[in-house]
Scaffold this motif. Structure first.
Motif, short mmCIF file in Angstrom:
data_model
loop_
_atom_site.label_atom_id
_atom_site.label_comp_id
_atom_site.label_asym_id
_atom_site.label_seq_id
_atom_site.Cartn_x
_atom_site.Cartn_y
_atom_site.Cartn_z
N TYR A 180 0.83 -1.21 0.00
CA TYR A 180 0.00 0.00 0.00
C TYR A 180 0.86 1.26 0.00
N LYS A 181 1.96 1.24 0.75
CA LYS A 181 2.86 2.39 0.76
C LYS A 181 3.44 2.65 -0.62
N ILE A 182 3.81 1.59 -1.31
CA ILE A 182 4.34 1.73 -2.68
C ILE A 182 3.27 2.35 -3.58
N ALA A 183 2.05 1.84 -3.48
CA ALA A 183 0.96 2.36 -4.31
C ALA A 183 0.68 3.83 -4.00
N ILE A 184 0.63 4.17 -2.72
CA ILE A 184 0.33 5.55 -2.32
C ILE A 184 1.40 6.50 -2.83
N ARG A 185 2.66 6.16 -2.58
CA ARG A 185 3.75 7.04 -3.04
C ARG A 185 3.75 7.19 -4.55
N SER A 186 3.50 6.11 -5.26
CA SER A 186 3.50 6.16 -6.72
C SER A 186 2.37 7.02 -7.25
N ILE A 187 1.19 6.88 -6.67
CA ILE A 187 0.05 7.69 -7.10
C ILE A 187 0.31 9.16 -6.81
N GLU A 188 0.85 9.45 -5.63
CA GLU A 188 1.15 10.85 -5.30
C GLU A 188 2.20 11.43 -6.23
N THR A 200 1.99 7.45 -16.20
CA THR A 200 3.12 7.50 -15.27
C THR A 200 3.25 6.20 -14.49
N LEU A 201 2.13 5.67 -14.01
CA LEU A 201 2.17 4.42 -13.25
C LEU A 201 2.67 3.26 -14.11
N LYS A 202 2.32 3.28 -15.39
CA LYS A 202 2.80 2.22 -16.28
C LYS A 202 4.30 2.35 -16.48
N LEU A 203 4.79 3.58 -16.62
CA LEU A 203 6.23 3.78 -16.75
C LEU A 203 6.98 3.34 -15.50
N MET A 204 6.38 3.55 -14.33
CA MET A 204 7.00 3.16 -13.06
C MET A 204 6.94 1.66 -12.81
N GLY A 205 6.12 0.94 -13.59
CA GLY A 205 5.98 -0.49 -13.39
C GLY A 205 4.95 -0.87 -12.34
N ILE A 206 4.20 0.09 -11.87
CA ILE A 206 3.21 -0.16 -10.81
C ILE A 206 2.02 -0.96 -11.34
N LEU A 207 1.62 -0.71 -12.57
CA LEU A 207 0.44 -1.40 -13.10
C LEU A 207 0.72 -2.86 -13.43
N GLY A 208 1.99 -3.23 -13.49
CA GLY A 208 2.35 -4.62 -13.74
C GLY A 208 2.30 -5.48 -12.48
N ARG A 209 2.15 -4.85 -11.33
CA ARG A 209 2.11 -5.56 -10.05
C ARG A 209 0.73 -6.17 -9.85
N GLU A 210 0.67 -7.21 -9.06
CA GLU A 210 -0.61 -7.84 -8.71
C GLU A 210 -1.18 -7.12 -7.49
N TRP A 211 -2.40 -6.64 -7.61
CA TRP A 211 -3.10 -5.96 -6.50
C TRP A 211 -4.38 -6.73 -6.21
N LYS A 212 -4.29 -7.76 -5.38
CA LYS A 212 -5.42 -8.64 -5.12
C LYS A 212 -5.95 -8.51 -3.71
N TYR A 213 -5.73 -7.40 -3.05
CA TYR A 213 -6.18 -7.31 -1.67
C TYR A 213 -6.92 -6.05 -1.45
#
Length: 170
Positions: free
Chosen positions: A96-104, A157-170
């Motif tokens: 969640y911290k990774i997601a929050i920082r990336s979105i910000e 931006t999230l795609k460039l950072m590689g965030i969208l390639g992560r699994e978010w199942k929770y």
């Protein structure tokens, strides 16, 4: 005839060329919207975990939370289950911290101020569409347009950072 051959050659070269900046698709936008919709919740959960990590861990050990990790367990090892449960909670906290920082970060990289405001009030503060619209003093159609463009920018931006390639199942 030569022009057609040159176009074919150019098309072949473009087809073989790797994209420096991968383009976004509908699936990427859906993943971004999922993360944006969960943003306020994730932020609250991260803050709560940081403030009460030790209390949560102690509750896991002393309480019934870790009695059994699943219904299929034939016996319960409460201490080890509490540790596993706490490690899983900590892993989710870190994700969640990774997601929050990336979105910000992606939000800060939006160039257009109106787009940034639209995304900020709608998703980062978690307001409903009509309430966020009132904060921006835009017409409904302009707000929707700016919001869509802002979400596309964040997705990019999230795609460039590689965030969208992560699994978010929770």
């Amino acid at each position: 005839m030569m022009i057609a051959e040159k176009k074919t050659e150019a098309a072949r070269i473009l087809g073989e060329q790797l994209e420096l900046f991968p383009s976004i698709n509908e699936s990427d936008i859906e993943r971004t919207l999922f993360l944006l919709d969960k943003f306020v919740y994730m932020k609250m959960l991260v803050k709560d975990f940081e403030e009460h990590e030790q209390d949560l861990y102690q509750t896991d050990i002393e309480g019934e939370t870790a009695r059994r990790l699943s219904e299929e367990d034939t016996h319960a090892d409460k201490t080890s289950n509490a540790i596993i449960f706490h490690q899983k909670r900590k892993w989710i906290y870190n994700e969640y911290k990774i997601a929050i920082r990336s979105i910000e970060r992606a939000h800060r990289l939006i160039i257009d101020e109106d787009m940034r405001k639209a995304v900020h009030f709608r998703y980062l503060e978690g307001h409903k569409f009509m309430i966020a619209l009132k904060f921006t003093y835009m017409s409904k159609s302009t707000f929707q347009r700016k919001l869509n463009a802002g979400v596309a920018s964040i997705t990019d931006t999230l795609k460039l950072m590689g965030i969208l390639g992560r699994e978010w199942k929770y």
